[in-house]
Design an enzyme around this catalytic site. Sequence first.
Site, short mmCIF file in Angstrom:
data_model
loop_
_atom_site.label_atom_id
_atom_site.label_comp_id
_atom_site.label_asym_id
_atom_site.label_seq_id
_atom_site.Cartn_x
_atom_site.Cartn_y
_atom_site.Cartn_z
CG HIS A 123 4.91 0.81 4.50
ND1 HIS A 123 4.38 1.54 5.53
CD2 HIS A 123 6.09 0.34 4.95
CE1 HIS A 123 5.20 1.51 6.57
NE2 HIS A 123 6.25 0.79 6.25
CG ASP A 124 1.15 3.29 4.68
OD1 ASP A 124 -0.07 3.24 4.44
OD2 ASP A 124 1.77 2.34 5.22
N GLY A 141 8.90 4.54 5.06
CA GLY A 141 7.44 4.61 5.04
C GLY A 141 6.87 5.94 5.49
#
Length: 263
Positions: A123-124, A141
Amino acid sequence: MTAQIHPTACVEEGASLGQDVKIGPFCYVAASTSLGDGCELMSHAVVMGHTQIGHGCTLHPHAVLGGLPQVIGFEASPDSRLVVGDNCVFREYATAHSGMPKFGGVTTVGNNCYVMIGAHIAHDNKIGNNVVMANNVSLAGHIEVGDNVWFGGLSAIHQFSRIGRNAFIGGGAIVVEDVIPFGSVVGNHAKLSGLNMVGLKRRGFTKAEQMEIRSAYKAVFFGEGLFRERVDQAAEKFADKPLAMEMIDFIRHAGDRPICKPA
């Protein structure tokens, strides 16, 4: 030509499919996703969540794009998204997760990326163009990856790391510090082993440009004085050299993040 959808595939109503899209047996495409022209999903590929995929991308069997962040207690949200550029390839069991809304909510993958078997984009992450991830590479992440970075198989990158463009990450490397543009790192924990000269030559950097990068590298990592002093001195010496300053500015903007250095 309209989309070709195998009768065993599940494409939810509301999914946006471009021209010439091919969706193979037992694939799943969620309602809130979009596939650009010419995309192909082979057997058992999954596109879920709020995911946007550009033109000409290929998902091999069991690739999964758009899964929720692997964060305990995270609840699904339309503000959690994944955006993939054009002409990307995700090989078998490769995965890419959507972002967390409190950090902007978007994971991005650039154009012409090649993500091999079992590799993971968490994520991100912000992944540049022409990035290659070999088998079982794992990106935690909030990682930023520049253009033209190559990751060797089984390498793993710590969360919030920055990987400068044209860097090379050796197979099995465990990276817990930021990697400078044009750098080559190896080992556990990874140490800077020099410059990615093979990559620079392949991408058409001239001998003068290579010399500029090499000179700045030596001044920063092997000069006299403390590391911060060498960085400041190099910034003055190479102020009119854009490639050298790319490396130097990368280091100066690290904040609290440590920079991967030679052993």
